[in-house]
Design a protein around this motif. Structure first.
Motif, PDB file in Angstrom:
ATOM      1  N   GLY A  62     -10.645  54.205   4.967  1.00  0.00           N
ATOM      2  CA  GLY A  62     -11.144  52.834   4.283  1.00  0.00           C
ATOM      3  C   GLY A  62     -10.388  51.804   4.308  1.00  0.00           C
ATOM      4  O   GLY A  62     -10.525  50.587   3.762  1.00  0.00           O
ATOM      5  N   ARG A  63      -8.766  51.886   4.740  1.00  0.00           N
ATOM      6  CA  ARG A  63      -7.962  50.720   4.759  1.00  0.00           C
ATOM      7  C   ARG A  63      -8.451  49.639   5.770  1.00  0.00           C
ATOM      8  O   ARG A  63      -8.879  49.966   6.817  1.00  0.00           O
ATOM      9  CB  ARG A  63      -6.588  51.186   5.005  1.00  0.00           C
ATOM     10  N   SER A  64      -8.214  48.296   5.174  1.00  0.00           N
ATOM     11  CA  SER A  64      -8.752  47.167   6.123  1.00  0.00           C
ATOM     12  C   SER A  64      -7.422  46.426   6.331  1.00  0.00           C
ATOM     13  O   SER A  64      -6.669  46.342   5.406  1.00  0.00           O
ATOM     14  CB  SER A  64      -9.642  46.409   5.593  1.00  0.00           C
ATOM     15  N   VAL A  65      -7.345  45.999   7.543  1.00  0.00           N
ATOM     16  CA  VAL A  65      -6.017  45.583   7.949  1.00  0.00           C
ATOM     17  C   VAL A  65      -6.395  44.156   9.059  1.00  0.00           C
ATOM     18  O   VAL A  65      -7.459  44.314   9.909  1.00  0.00           O
ATOM     19  CB  VAL A  65      -4.901  46.222   8.478  1.00  0.00           C
ATOM     20  N   ASN A  66      -5.679  43.189   9.027  1.00  0.00           N
ATOM     21  CA  ASN A  66      -6.018  41.977   9.846  1.00  0.00           C
ATOM     22  C   ASN A  66      -5.223  42.250  11.245  1.00  0.00           C
ATOM     23  O   ASN A  66      -3.991  42.320  11.050  1.00  0.00           O
ATOM     24  CB  ASN A  66      -5.543  40.607   9.118  1.00  0.00           C
ATOM     25  N   LEU A  67      -5.957  42.528  12.177  1.00  0.00           N
ATOM     26  CA  LEU A  67      -5.244  42.752  13.608  1.00  0.00           C
ATOM     27  C   LEU A  67      -5.661  41.832  14.612  1.00  0.00           C
ATOM     28  O   LEU A  67      -6.706  41.054  14.603  1.00  0.00           O
ATOM     29  CB  LEU A  67      -5.661  44.322  14.007  1.00  0.00           C
ATOM     30  N   LEU A  68      -4.611  41.822  15.762  1.00  0.00           N
ATOM     31  CA  LEU A  68      -5.067  40.996  16.759  1.00  0.00           C
ATOM     32  C   LEU A  68      -6.078  41.952  17.859  1.00  0.00           C
ATOM     33  O   LEU A  68      -6.003  43.117  17.795  1.00  0.00           O
ATOM     34  CB  LEU A  68      -3.825  40.707  17.519  1.00  0.00           C
ATOM     35  N   GLN A  69      -6.891  41.148  18.521  1.00  0.00           N
ATOM     36  CA  GLN A  69      -7.702  41.758  19.442  1.00  0.00           C
ATOM     37  C   GLN A  69      -7.998  40.850  20.637  1.00  0.00           C
ATOM     38  O   GLN A  69      -7.862  39.709  20.703  1.00  0.00           O
ATOM     39  CB  GLN A  69      -9.152  42.182  18.758  1.00  0.00           C
ATOM     40  N   ALA A  70      -8.492  41.563  21.723  1.00  0.00           N
ATOM     41  CA  ALA A  70      -8.910  40.935  22.887  1.00  0.00           C
ATOM     42  C   ALA A  70     -10.439  41.179  23.167  1.00  0.00           C
ATOM     43  O   ALA A  70     -10.849  42.277  23.420  1.00  0.00           O
ATOM     44  CB  ALA A  70      -7.853  41.321  24.163  1.00  0.00           C
ATOM     45  N   ASP A  71     -11.238  40.336  22.982  1.00  0.00           N
ATOM     46  CA  ASP A  71     -12.546  40.180  22.853  1.00  0.00           C
ATOM     47  C   ASP A  71     -13.235  39.610  23.930  1.00  0.00           C
ATOM     48  O   ASP A  71     -12.785  38.391  24.291  1.00  0.00           O
ATOM     49  CB  ASP A  71     -13.107  39.639  21.495  1.00  0.00           C
ATOM     50  N   GLY A  72     -14.150  40.319  24.793  1.00  0.00           N
ATOM     51  CA  GLY A  72     -14.737  39.609  25.946  1.00  0.00           C
ATOM     52  C   GLY A  72     -15.326  40.751  26.824  1.00  0.00           C
ATOM     53  O   GLY A  72     -15.660  41.657  26.543  1.00  0.00           O
ATOM     54  N   THR A  73     -15.178  40.368  28.222  1.00  0.00           N
ATOM     55  CA  THR A  73     -15.742  41.248  29.253  1.00  0.00           C
ATOM     56  C   THR A  73     -14.652  41.521  30.204  1.00  0.00           C
ATOM     57  O   THR A  73     -13.660  41.033  30.408  1.00  0.00           O
ATOM     58  CB  THR A  73     -16.910  40.615  29.821  1.00  0.00           C
ATOM     59  N   ILE A  74     -14.787  42.810  30.871  1.00  0.00           N
ATOM     60  CA  ILE A  74     -13.923  43.390  31.895  1.00  0.00           C
ATOM     61  C   ILE A  74     -14.958  43.503  33.255  1.00  0.00           C
ATOM     62  O   ILE A  74     -15.906  44.059  33.386  1.00  0.00           O
ATOM     63  CB  ILE A  74     -13.363  44.816  31.676  1.00  0.00           C
ATOM     64  N   PRO A  75     -14.530  42.935  34.181  1.00  0.00           N
ATOM     65  CA  PRO A  75     -15.192  42.764  35.652  1.00  0.00           C
ATOM     66  C   PRO A  75     -15.067  44.130  36.104  1.00  0.00           C
ATOM     67  O   PRO A  75     -14.046  45.033  36.053  1.00  0.00           O
ATOM     68  CB  PRO A  75     -14.543  41.668  36.337  1.00  0.00           C
ATOM     69  N   MET A  76     -16.018  44.755  36.745  1.00  0.00           N
ATOM     70  CA  MET A  76     -16.010  46.023  37.578  1.00  0.00           C
ATOM     71  C   MET A  76     -17.178  45.739  38.667  1.00  0.00           C
ATOM     72  O   MET A  76     -18.075  45.125  38.667  1.00  0.00           O
ATOM     73  CB  MET A  76     -16.699  47.091  36.547  1.00  0.00           C
ATOM     74  N   THR A  77     -16.663  46.617  39.786  1.00  0.00           N
ATOM     75  CA  THR A  77     -17.457  46.539  40.947  1.00  0.00           C
ATOM     76  C   THR A  77     -18.103  47.701  40.987  1.00  0.00           C
ATOM     77  O   THR A  77     -17.669  48.880  41.327  1.00  0.00           O
ATOM     78  CB  THR A  77     -16.714  46.134  42.301  1.00  0.00           C
ATOM     79  N   PHE A  78     -19.712  48.126  41.255  1.00  0.00           N
ATOM     80  CA  PHE A  78     -20.473  49.102  41.474  1.00  0.00           C
ATOM     81  C   PHE A  78     -21.179  48.922  42.627  1.00  0.00           C
ATOM     82  O   PHE A  78     -22.168  47.954  42.731  1.00  0.00           O
ATOM     83  CB  PHE A  78     -21.042  49.348  40.371  1.00  0.00           C
ATOM     84  N   GLN A  79     -21.094  49.676  43.742  1.00  0.00           N
ATOM     85  CA  GLN A  79     -21.759  49.697  44.938  1.00  0.00           C
ATOM     86  C   GLN A  79     -21.871  48.289  45.386  1.00  0.00           C
ATOM     87  O   GLN A  79     -22.762  47.758  45.782  1.00  0.00           O
ATOM     88  CB  GLN A  79     -23.305  50.177  44.584  1.00  0.00           C
ATOM     89  N   GLY A  80     -20.688  47.604  45.664  1.00  0.00           N
ATOM     90  CA  GLY A  80     -20.433  46.304  46.156  1.00  0.00           C
ATOM     91  C   GLY A  80     -20.829  45.041  45.181  1.00  0.00           C
ATOM     92  O   GLY A  80     -20.779  44.055  45.923  1.00  0.00           O
TER      93      GLY A  80
END
Length: 401
Positions: A62-80
């Motif tokens: 239940g503790r809440s804390v203000n943290l840094l995050q990296a938010d977005g997308t990760i590229p990946m390659t699937f079947q070319g």
């Protein structure tokens, strides 16, 4: 040092967040904030689709804390074909000494594949790179590269959107196209159910419907080649991880040896300093002895061949040159006389010539008197030494002038 005017918006944001104090400050250790900033700057440089932010993280208790995050997308390659996986990378309070917390963050029209070897139903990611996190060499860029490779082998998300009829028969859509949703994450556009020219083929999408895909036959050679490459990449990754652990263990051993050598160096320097101080003290004592020898030789030259005359006691031939010398002579004589008396009392009590109680009273009184004589001798000796040093300094100054 880079001036604030030449910093990128990401660098300015991180500098502002990591320098804050008070209740709104992020809870990272001061000695690691520079490394956190370096990790996030390198991550946004290598993957511009990931943006550093601050947000509130709620722990299981239940503790809440203000943290840094990296938010977005990760590229990946699937079947070319390249796709983007929405993720959130939380930098926990103990980062970078401990790994971050990574979540796959599906949009409303996406669901998490079940079961998945690296993503649980809540979206929490568990990969070998996080389990083998080593401070300070592990970093966010290598983590995202590992996630991209693993997600490309087995995509963690599927789309639950059903295809809608398209009234325009000439509109064609490829399953590999990606568009931005209102939440800012890429989403997959599924092909509409209409005829497509037989000359075009479309790569299968990792965000396909949860319904079983139609069976298709792959070239066994390509399958074997792809599996061999994946196995080789995994073996190389494991070898690199093992080699890195070995090198870091060797570095820890060298650091420990360096600390031992540093302690030995300090001990040697301390011993050398003590020896130098002792040598200086011995040189001062040597100067005092030489000066006393000069005084005695001068007295012998002055009194050589003289007779005692009418002196009844030979000791009267020696005259003390000052009050301190006379006091030292008297204290030393009294001390030695008391010492002889105590020796005689010991012999007397052994043969029974003196009662034991009388012996104790006499020894107590004589010992007290002897203590005062010895204490006075110590004070007189210190005063004489100080006077001799001052006399030597005066002589040196006289000869120097």
């Amino acid at each position: 040092m880079v001036s604030p005017a030449t910093q990128s918006p990401t660098q300015q944001f991180l500098s502002s967040v990591l320098s804050q104090r008070g209740p709104s400050a992020v809870p990272y250790s001061e000695d690691t904030k520079w490394l956190i900033r370096q990790h996030l700057v390198a991550l946004t440089t290598a993957f511009p689709s990931l943006e550093p932010k601050t947000a509130t993280f709620t722990h299981n208790d239940g503790r809440s804390v203000n943290l840094l995050q990296a938010d977005g997308t990760i590229p990946m390659t699937f079947q070319g074909v390249t796709y983007n996986i929405p993720v959130v990378i939380w930098l926990m309070e103990s980062y970078p000494r401990h790994p971050p917390c990574v979540y796959v963050n599906p949009t409303r029209d996406m669901i998490i594949k079940r079961p998945h070897p690296h993503v649980n139903p809540s979206g929490l990611v568990s990969v070998p790179y996080l389990h083998n996190w080593i401070y300070p060499s592990s970093n966010l860029v290598d983590l995202v590269l590992s996630l991209s490779l693993l997600f490309g082998r087995d995509p963690p998300l599927y789309s639950q959107r059903r295809p809608n009829p398209n009234p325009n028969p000439n509109f064609q859509s490829s399953s590999s196209n990606l568009s931005n949703s209102s939440s800012g994450y890429p989403q997959h556009q599924h092909p509409h159910p209409h005829p497509t020219p037989p000359s075009r083929t479309y790569p299968p999408s990792p965000y396909a419907s949860s319904r079983p895909p139609p069976p298709h036959t792959e070239d066994p050679t390509e399958v074997f080649k792809r599996n061999a490459i994946n196995k080789l990449v995994e073996m190389v990754h494991n070898d690199v991880t093992g080699l890195r652990k070995t090198r870091e263990a060797e570095m820890e051993g060298l650091f420990g040896l360096q600390a031992v050598l540093k302690q030995r160096e300090e001990n040697l320097n301390k011993g050398l300093k003590e020896m130098q101080e002792e040598m200086e003290a011995l040189e001062q004592q040597l100067q005092v002895v030489l000066m006393n020898s000069d005084v005695l030789e001068g007295w012998l030259r002055d009194n050589q061949g003289k007779k005692l005359g009418g002196l009844e006691n030979a000791e009267e031939a020696f005259e003390c040159v000052d009050v301190l010398s006379k006091q030292m002579l008297e204290c030393t004589a009294s001390d030695l006389a008391i010492e002889d008396t105590l020796y005689a009392l010991d012999k007397a009590v052994q043969v029974g010539a003196v009662p034991f109680d009388q012996y104790l009273r006499s020894v107590r009184a004589l010992s007290r008197e002897q203590f005062f004589h010895r204490a006075t001798s110590v004070k007189v000796r210190a005063a004489q030494l100080q006077a001799q040093v001052a006399n030597m300094a005066a002589r040196s100054q006289h000869y120097g002038s």
